[in-house]
Scaffold this motif. Sequence first.
Motif, short mmCIF file in Angstrom:
data_model
loop_
_atom_site.label_atom_id
_atom_site.label_comp_id
_atom_site.label_asym_id
_atom_site.label_seq_id
_atom_site.Cartn_x
_atom_site.Cartn_y
_atom_site.Cartn_z
N THR A 174 15.67 81.96 43.91
CA THR A 174 15.44 80.94 44.92
C THR A 174 15.42 81.58 46.31
O THR A 174 16.18 82.50 46.59
N TYR A 226 15.40 80.61 50.52
CA TYR A 226 15.65 79.59 51.52
C TYR A 226 15.21 80.06 52.90
O TYR A 226 15.37 81.23 53.24
N GLU A 262 14.19 75.05 50.95
CA GLU A 262 13.93 75.89 49.78
C GLU A 262 12.42 76.10 49.76
O GLU A 262 11.66 75.14 49.73
N GLU A 311 8.78 78.52 48.53
CA GLU A 311 8.21 79.28 47.43
C GLU A 311 8.01 80.74 47.78
O GLU A 311 8.15 81.61 46.95
#
Length: 107
Positions: free
Chosen positions: A5, A7, A78, A80
């Motif tokens: 992930t 951020y 968040e 991509e």
Amino acid sequence: MTPKTLYKVTFLNHGKVYALYARQVESGRLWGFVEVSELVFDVHDGLVVDPTEERLRDEFAGTRTLHLPMQSVLRVEEVEKKGHSAIRDAATGEAVVTPFPLPARPR
């Protein structure tokens, strides 16, 4: 394996708005703070270097975890993929780091 992930964290610091990318964001163990760790910076091997990215990398070199007061955090997204990190003046929104040296003014 799934990608980690990512951020985008936007926060206010000394009259400037910073936008950084990190792999981990948590409510802090210190009450009232947000913990931002695993900061992500572009690594360029070529000739083109982003001066803002360089300044941020230098400013946060060696930082394992950034503890930000909750009231200074403007936004956590968040995302991509990584975009451009930035430092902007909070009042005007103008970039603080200029991409090219400005020519000297004649006196």
